[in-house]
Structure formats: C-alpha cells, structure tokens
Scaffold this active site. Structure first.
Site, short mmCIF file in Angstrom:
data_model
loop_
_atom_site.label_atom_id
_atom_site.label_comp_id
_atom_site.label_asym_id
_atom_site.label_seq_id
_atom_site.Cartn_x
_atom_site.Cartn_y
_atom_site.Cartn_z
N SER A 1 38.79 43.08 46.21
CA SER A 1 40.04 43.83 46.05
C SER A 1 40.35 44.00 44.57
O SER A 1 40.30 43.04 43.81
CB SER A 1 41.20 43.08 46.71
OG SER A 1 40.99 43.04 48.09
N ARG B 1 47.12 34.16 43.38
CA ARG B 1 46.00 34.61 42.51
C ARG B 1 46.21 34.21 41.05
O ARG B 1 45.82 34.94 40.13
CB ARG B 1 45.77 36.13 42.60
CG ARG B 1 45.40 36.63 43.97
CD ARG B 1 44.06 36.10 44.47
NE ARG B 1 43.81 36.55 45.81
CZ ARG B 1 44.19 35.87 46.92
NH1 ARG B 1 44.78 34.69 46.82
NH2 ARG B 1 43.93 36.36 48.11
N GLU C 1 43.71 42.44 40.05
CA GLU C 1 43.19 41.12 40.40
C GLU C 1 41.87 40.91 39.64
O GLU C 1 41.56 39.81 39.21
CB GLU C 1 42.94 41.09 41.91
CG GLU C 1 42.56 39.75 42.44
CD GLU C 1 42.63 39.68 43.97
OE1 GLU C 1 43.50 40.32 44.58
OE2 GLU C 1 41.78 38.99 44.54
C1 LIG Z 1 32.97 41.42 48.48
C2 LIG Z 1 33.99 40.55 47.79
C3 LIG Z 1 35.00 39.95 48.54
C4 LIG Z 1 35.96 39.13 47.91
N1 LIG Z 1 36.92 38.55 48.69
C5 LIG Z 1 37.86 37.77 48.11
C6 LIG Z 1 38.88 37.14 48.89
O1 LIG Z 1 38.93 37.26 50.11
N2 LIG Z 1 39.81 36.39 48.25
C7 LIG Z 1 39.80 36.21 46.89
O2 LIG Z 1 40.67 35.51 46.36
N3 LIG Z 1 38.83 36.79 46.12
C8 LIG Z 1 37.87 37.55 46.69
N4 LIG Z 1 36.89 38.13 45.92
C9 LIG Z 1 36.92 37.96 44.45
C10 LIG Z 1 36.07 36.80 43.93
O3 LIG Z 1 35.01 36.51 44.78
C11 LIG Z 1 36.87 35.54 43.69
O4 LIG Z 1 37.92 35.80 42.77
C12 LIG Z 1 36.00 34.39 43.15
O5 LIG Z 1 36.73 33.21 43.29
C13 LIG Z 1 35.55 34.57 41.71
O6 LIG Z 1 34.60 33.55 41.40
P1 LIG Z 1 33.39 33.83 40.38
O7 LIG Z 1 32.63 32.55 40.24
O8 LIG Z 1 32.59 34.99 40.79
O9 LIG Z 1 34.20 34.12 39.05
P2 LIG Z 1 33.83 35.17 37.90
O10 LIG Z 1 34.02 36.55 38.40
O11 LIG Z 1 32.52 34.82 37.30
O12 LIG Z 1 34.97 34.82 36.84
C14 LIG Z 1 36.33 35.09 37.17
C15 LIG Z 1 37.21 34.53 36.02
O13 LIG Z 1 37.11 33.11 36.00
C16 LIG Z 1 36.65 32.67 34.72
N5 LIG Z 1 35.76 31.52 34.98
C17 LIG Z 1 34.71 31.46 35.82
N6 LIG Z 1 34.17 30.21 35.81
C18 LIG Z 1 34.89 29.48 34.94
C19 LIG Z 1 34.85 28.12 34.49
N7 LIG Z 1 33.94 27.23 34.93
N8 LIG Z 1 35.78 27.71 33.61
C20 LIG Z 1 36.71 28.58 33.13
N9 LIG Z 1 36.80 29.89 33.49
C21 LIG Z 1 35.90 30.32 34.41
C22 LIG Z 1 35.93 33.87 34.09
O14 LIG Z 1 35.97 33.81 32.68
C23 LIG Z 1 36.76 35.03 34.63
O15 LIG Z 1 37.91 35.21 33.85
C24 LIG Z 1 35.91 38.93 46.50
C25 LIG Z 1 34.87 39.52 45.76
C26 LIG Z 1 33.93 40.32 46.39
C27 LIG Z 1 32.83 40.91 45.57
#
Ligand SMILES: Cc1cc2nc3c(=O)[nH]c(=O)nc-3n(C[C@H](O)[C@H](O)[C@H](O)COP(=O)(O)OP(=O)(O)OC[C@H]3O[C@@H](n4cnc5c(N)ncnc54)[C@H](O)[C@@H]3O)c2cc1C
Length: 319
Positions: A223, A171, A300
């Site tokens: 999580s 992570r 996380e």
């Molecule tokens: C129901 C549910 C289930 C999930 N299951 C998992 C799982 O199984 N495994 C897992 O690892 N995660 C899981 N997650 C967490 C999440 O989906 C992941 O961490 C996902 O990869 C985050 O992507 P995002 O685009 O939503 O990022 P965001 O939440 O929008 O951003 C996360 C971070 O990344 C940064 N960021 C985003 N885009 C960029 C960019 N282009 N350049 C620089 N920084 C950037 C943001 O500033 C922030 O700090 C889950 C979430 C939910 C709601």
C-alpha cells in the site's frame, strides 16, 4: 574502510551494487557498497566499523517498503535480512533478530502454539522493518506484542528501548525519528491452539493472495498511502484505497508506473518504469484525492535518495 576485515567475519560486501536487486519494487540505482549482514553480531560489527570510519550509511531490511532513486545513493547501504530465522524462545516470549523475516516469525509462533502474530502472516519484510513502521494487518500491529527492542544508536552505542519510548501508533514508531538501528526484538506472546493458528495462517495467506499483487509479476511496495485517521470517536480508519478509487486512481499511470487494477492504493512497476515515474504518479494520486475530498494522503512507502522536483527542504536520504 577496510572491507576485508568484514569479509573475514562472513559478511558479504558488494561494491557499486544496483539497489534494484534488493527492493521488491526492483527499482533503484547504485550505492558505493552494499554490506549484507544476517546476524546481530554481524550488524554490530558493521555499524561499529562505519561509525569508526565516519561513513554515512543507510540500513535496510528486505526493501519492501521503499522506492530508491534511479540515481542511487552516495551512502553505504547495510542490508540486514536473513532467510534463516534467528529465534530464541523464552517461555511465551520470543527474542528474534531484526533480520528474521516477519512471515517466518509468524509461522514459527503458529507452529509453537504462540498467539499474537497470526494476523502478520504473509507480510513481506524483516522483523526490524516491521517494528520501525509498526506493520500490521486486520486491525493488529506488531507493536501490540513488542516488549523491548535492542538497538544501536547512530553512534554505534547499544541501548534497550521499552514500549514507552517506542511510541507505537498506526504505521509509526519513534525509531523513525531517532534513526536507531534495530538489532533484535523481544515479543511477548500468549498460548494458543496450534491447529487454530495453522488454520488462521492459511486463511490469512489466502486473503493476501486474492487481494495483493504477485510480486514476481507486479513489483511494488504494498500500500502506497496510509489509511485515513477516523474522523469521529466511533469511526474506523478509512481505506485510502477507497478515496483513491473514487478519485479515479484505478486508471492512472505515468511512464512505466501503474496503479494495480484490483487495489487503487498500490503502484507497480511495468516495463520501462523508473523510480521517478513512481514518485510522480504518487503525487498525481495524492493530488486527485486532495481535489475531490480535500484530504491530504500520507505516504506509507519511503522514498530513498533524490528525485526531480522533490521539495528543497528534503535533505535526508530517507523521505
Ligand atoms: C506485496 C506487499 C504487501 C505488503 N503488505 C503489508 C501489510 O499488510 N502491512 C504492512 O504494514 N506492510 C505491508 N507491506 C509493506 C512492508 O512489507 C512492510 O512495511 C515491512 O515491514 C517492511 O520491512 P522491510 O524489511 O522490507 O523494510 P525496508 O523496506 O527494507 O525498510 C523500511 C524502513 O525501515 C528502515 N529499516 C529497515 N531495517 C532497519 C533496521 N534494522 N534498523 C533501522 N532501520 C531499518 C529502512 O531504512 C526504511 O526506512 C507490504 C509490502 C508488499 C510489497
């Protein structure tokens, strides 16, 4: 900033927008402007405008791993997410915009007989959000198959980052530290059987439906805490959820923030919930585990903006 110059390029700019509409937790106050970009060309243009005007900004993806403060944030927010996948194939490699949804990429790979991302099916969020935090499931992580990342640094300069610099671990990637902006990612996949890949996709989606909350009913960010590092050489990572459950987290709630009854490591938003409630509940949960097991849980999910009683040393907008 002359926002009209961006709008003429098809980039949508929303003034004084509630971030609750752009996070899966459905929490968060306003930002001065939310800039919606979908393609590498658009984000490069936006970042160069913001850098030129010396305006502080935050880049988000689909907001599935953040809790934004009820007070919102003072920075411009650039949302880089696209419902239309932008994927180019190059042999067994794929070059993907950071805005593409990870699940759409996993589906594409399966349909095209490419193995390496099948365990990522169903993870919400963009490819960029996944690479920043090395998202994963079933013991696999996206970083395992990333071979290069095109980024912009905070000065808007373009760079290609290779795995040695990316420093992927559980992570984590070094991009969290450098705060580079991910534009596109190259994944090196390997040939697989399309039928087997399709079966795996269905299996993974079924497991996720059974274990994870339905976001339309239980808004959350997945999580909340990372699993625990193995304590012996042979040891596997231990689920934070188990420690939380043993420490009594399943029945915990604070204001409108509640622990999901089927998964002690998930907090969801119920009626009247504020982001502050989530912050305080997460502290209660971590304290319960510390008291029972002497373990320090590591978050996380990231907090964005200011929260009451947040340590004074926390200066950044993403914490
Ligand atoms: C129901 C549910 C289930 C999930 N299951 C998992 C799982 O199984 N495994 C897992 O690892 N995660 C899981 N997650 C967490 C999440 O989906 C992941 O961490 C996902 O990869 C985050 O992507 P995002 O685009 O939503 O990022 P965001 O939440 O929008 O951003 C996360 C971070 O990344 C940064 N960021 C985003 N885009 C960029 C960019 N282009 N350049 C620089 N920084 C950037 C943001 O500033 C922030 O700090 C889950 C979430 C939910 C709601």
């Amino acid at each position: 900033m002359d926002l009209r110059s961006l709008e003429s390029l098809g980039i949508v700019v929303c003034q004084e927008t509630p971030l609750s509409d752009f996070t899966t937790f459905r929490l968060g106050g306003n930002c001065p402007a939310l800039i919606l970009c979908q393609s590498p060309e658009q984000i490069q243009k936006v970042i160069s405008c913001l850098v030129f005007e010396d305006l502080p900004f935050l880049v988000i993806g689909s907001g599935s791993n953040i809790v934004v403060s009820d007070r919102g944030i003072d920075q411009y927010v650039v949302r880089y997410a696209s419902e239309v996948p932008l994927i180019e194939r190059d042999g067994n490699d794929v070059i993907v915009s950071g805005s593409t949804m990870l699940d759409a990429l996993a589906q594409y790979a399966g349909e095209h007989g490419l193995e390496g991302l099948s365990d990522m099916n169903g993870i919400p969020g963009t490819v960029a959000g996944a690479v920043i935090g090395n998202a994963g499931a079933f013991g696999k992580q996206v970083g395992d198959v990333v071979t290069s990342v095109h980024v912009l640094d905070r000065g808007g300069r373009k760079f290609e980052r290779l795995p040695a610099e990316l420093g992927f671990s559980y992570r984590y990637s070094n991009l969290k530290k450098t705060r580079d902006i991910i534009v596109s990612v190259r994944f090196s996949l390997f040939p697989g059987d399309t039928d087997a890949l399709q079966r795996r996709r269905e299996e993974v989606l079924k497991i996720r439906r059974e274990k994870h909350p339905d976001l339309s009913v239980f808004p959350c960010a997945g999580s909340f805490f990372r699993n625990i590092e193995p304590t012996s050489k042979a040891g596997k990572r231990e689920a934070a959820g188990w420690f939380l459950e043993q420490a009594g987290a399943l029945t915990m709630s604070l204001g409108g923030a509640k622990v999901f009854e089927r998964h002690a490591n998930m907090i969801y938003k119920s009626e009247g919930c504020r982001a502050q409630d989530v912050y305080e509940l997460s502290r209660l949960m971590a304290r319960a585990v510390k008291e029972k097991f002497g373990l320090d849980l590591v978050r996380e999910v990231s907090f964005v903006g200011k929260f009451d009683d947040m340590p004074a040393s926390v200066a950044d907008i993403v914490w």
